[in-house]
Scaffold this motif. Structure first.
Motif, PDB file in Angstrom:
ATOM      1  N   GLY A 125       0.790  -1.224   0.000  1.00 49.12           N
ATOM      2  CA  GLY A 125       0.000   0.000   0.000  1.00 49.12           C
ATOM      3  C   GLY A 125       0.822   1.272   0.000  1.00 49.12           C
ATOM      4  N   GLU A 182       7.661  -5.439  -8.372  1.00 48.47           N
ATOM      5  CA  GLU A 182       7.690  -6.629  -7.512  1.00 48.47           C
ATOM      6  C   GLU A 182       7.785  -7.915  -8.347  1.00 48.47           C
ATOM      7  OE1 GLU A 182       5.980  -6.592  -3.788  1.00 48.47           O
ATOM      8  OE2 GLU A 182       4.853  -4.751  -4.063  1.00 48.47           O
ATOM      9  N   THR A 210       3.046   0.453  -6.990  1.00 45.37           N
ATOM     10  CA  THR A 210       2.398   0.147  -8.273  1.00 45.37           C
ATOM     11  C   THR A 210       1.811   1.418  -8.886  1.00 45.37           C
ATOM     12  OG1 THR A 210       1.956  -2.121  -7.629  1.00 45.37           O
ATOM     13  CG2 THR A 210       0.560  -1.214  -9.369  1.00 45.37           C
ATOM     14  N   THR A 211       1.261   2.282  -8.058  1.00 51.28           N
ATOM     15  CA  THR A 211       0.721   3.550  -8.562  1.00 51.28           C
ATOM     16  C   THR A 211       1.839   4.360  -9.219  1.00 51.28           C
ATOM     17  OG1 THR A 211      -0.887   3.533  -6.751  1.00 51.28           O
ATOM     18  CG2 THR A 211      -0.578   5.624  -7.912  1.00 51.28           C
TER      19      THR A 211
HETATM   20  N1  LIG Z   1      -7.701   1.271  -8.181  1.00 63.03           N
HETATM   21  C1  LIG Z   1      -7.602   1.812  -6.976  1.00 63.03           C
HETATM   22  N2  LIG Z   1      -8.629   2.519  -6.453  1.00 63.03           N
HETATM   23  C2  LIG Z   1      -8.555   3.102  -5.229  1.00 63.03           C
HETATM   24  N3  LIG Z   1      -7.451   3.027  -4.442  1.00 63.03           N
HETATM   25  C3  LIG Z   1      -6.401   2.333  -4.910  1.00 63.03           C
HETATM   26  C4  LIG Z   1      -6.418   1.692  -6.189  1.00 63.03           C
HETATM   27  N4  LIG Z   1      -5.210   1.075  -6.385  1.00 63.03           N
HETATM   28  C5  LIG Z   1      -4.485   1.323  -5.272  1.00 63.03           C
HETATM   29  N5  LIG Z   1      -5.200   2.073  -4.392  1.00 63.03           N
HETATM   30  C6  LIG Z   1      -4.733   2.565  -3.074  1.00 63.03           C
HETATM   31  O1  LIG Z   1      -3.587   3.376  -3.300  1.00 63.03           O
HETATM   32  C7  LIG Z   1      -2.590   3.132  -2.307  1.00 63.03           C
HETATM   33  C8  LIG Z   1      -1.302   2.682  -2.971  1.00 63.03           C
HETATM   34  O2  LIG Z   1      -1.526   1.400  -3.582  1.00 63.03           O
HETATM   35  P1  LIG Z   1      -0.426   0.696  -4.491  1.00 63.03           P
HETATM   36  O3  LIG Z   1      -1.054  -0.540  -5.072  1.00 63.03           O
HETATM   37  O4  LIG Z   1       0.157   1.671  -5.432  1.00 63.03           O
HETATM   38  O5  LIG Z   1       0.670   0.289  -3.399  1.00 63.03           O
HETATM   39  P2  LIG Z   1       1.836  -0.807  -3.480  1.00 63.03           P
HETATM   40  O6  LIG Z   1       2.972  -0.227  -2.735  1.00 63.03           O
HETATM   41  O7  LIG Z   1       2.051  -1.208  -4.896  1.00 63.03           O
HETATM   42  O8  LIG Z   1       1.206  -1.997  -2.654  1.00 63.03           O
HETATM   43  P3  LIG Z   1       1.339  -3.589  -2.883  1.00 63.03           P
HETATM   44  O9  LIG Z   1       2.719  -3.947  -2.444  1.00 63.03           O
HETATM   45  O10 LIG Z   1       0.280  -4.123  -1.977  1.00 63.03           O
HETATM   46  O11 LIG Z   1       1.086  -3.868  -4.343  1.00 63.03           O
HETATM   47  C9  LIG Z   1      -3.187   2.097  -1.354  1.00 63.03           C
HETATM   48  O12 LIG Z   1      -3.769   2.796  -0.268  1.00 63.03           O
HETATM   49  C10 LIG Z   1      -4.260   1.430  -2.180  1.00 63.03           C
HETATM   50  O13 LIG Z   1      -5.305   0.952  -1.369  1.00 63.03           O
END
Ligand SMILES: Nc1ncnc2c1ncn2[C@@H]1O[C@H](COP(=O)(O)OP(=O)(O)OP(=O)(O)O)[C@@H](O)[C@H]1O
Length: 249
Positions: A45, A166, A49-50
């Motif tokens: 989180g 990842e 990925t964002t």
């Molecule tokens: N499609 C979406 N709609 C709403 N919120 C989202 C969406 N995708 C991700 N989020 C939120 O944005 C934040 C960042 O998520 P992200 O997937 O980018 O993190 P991450 O570091 O890649 O996590 P992970 O290791 O679990 O993949 C989190 O709070 C997640 O819940």
């Protein structure tokens, strides 16, 4: 490496919010020097990925800038995307095509054909250790082989930057260790810049660059030693714990 070379990747003041909820990224800036292995380390989180969705132009940030080898992703998307190879977290191979068919399709998408495509595909097979598996359906490959194939495919067009989201998720311990070592070696030998996202501290090597992301913000960035110093920690694990403790603001 030339001192005048622009960073392989430069992120300036990137923020992003999904329709609901708090911002997923806030004012993120860091760069990936040419030829470096940069680990983007963050818990679930954190926004990894964002961030890669912004870097690969799947999403557009409302402000800020992404520069790939000096090319602005917004102003010159072809040049920027052409300088980058991408390995997404979810597998994007066609399971019902052979290894060579998957590679050939990607080669064509990158405008490679004829002898050049054949040469690059042979190199990719060798890099992935799949010389004997060219005519095997991807469905029949192990998880580790599929990941190696995806990485080799991402390098077909000889990008200067490889970004991976990842890439070891779901792999067994041995495959994971091998793939981490192979990409580090490739980065060192070929001068390829790598942005490697992970939540696993043992995928970060002492000579890497390190960016710690938590709650959508960069908590520290620099050499591993610098990040450990900033966190007043004796190891990457301690630094990660200290920098990601508690709820992010
Ligand atoms: N499609 C979406 N709609 C709403 N919120 C989202 C969406 N995708 C991700 N989020 C939120 O944005 C934040 C960042 O998520 P992200 O997937 O980018 O993190 P991450 O570091 O890649 O996590 P992970 O290791 O679990 O993949 C989190 O709070 C997640 O819940």
């Amino acid at each position: 490496m030339s001192a005048t070379m622009p960073p392989a990747l430069q992120l300036e003041a990137l923020s992003y919010a999904y329709a609901r909820g708090r911002p997923a990224l806030q004012d993120v800036s860091f760069s990936v020097p040419p030829g470096s292995f940069t680990a983007l380390l963050g818990p679930n989180g954190a926004g990894k990925t964002t961030l890669l969705s912004l870097v690969t132009r799947l999403f557009q940030a409302p402000g800020g800038r992404v520069l790939v080898c000096g090319h602005d992703l917004r102003q010159a998307p072809r040049a920027a995307l052409g300088a980058m190879g991408v390995v997404f977290q979810q597998l994007t191979l066609d399971l019902d095509l052979t290894v060579i068919q998957n590679l050939r399709y990607s080669a064509l998408l990158h405008g490679l054909s004829g002898t050049l495509a054949r040469t690059r595909i042979e190199e990719a097979l060798a890099r992935a250790g799949l010389e004997e598996r060219g005519r095997t359906m991807v469905r029949a490959l192990s998880g580790g082989m599929r990941r190696r194939l995806e990485i080799a495919r991402g390098l077909l067009h000889e990008p200067r930057l490889l970004v991976l989201d990842e890439p070891t998720v779901g792999l067994d311990v041995d495959s994971r260790r091998e793939i981490v070592a192979e990409v580090h070696a490739f980065c060192r030998e070929k001068g390829l810049a790598v942005l490697w996202t992970t939540h696993l501290i043992d995928e970060v090597w002492p000579e890497d660059r390190l960016v710690v992301l938590h709650g959508g913000r960069v908590r520290a960035a620099g050499s591993v030693r610098e990040v450990m110093g900033k966190a007043n920690a004796g190891s990457v694990g301690e630094a990660f714990g200290a920098l990601t403790r508690g709820k992010a603001a």
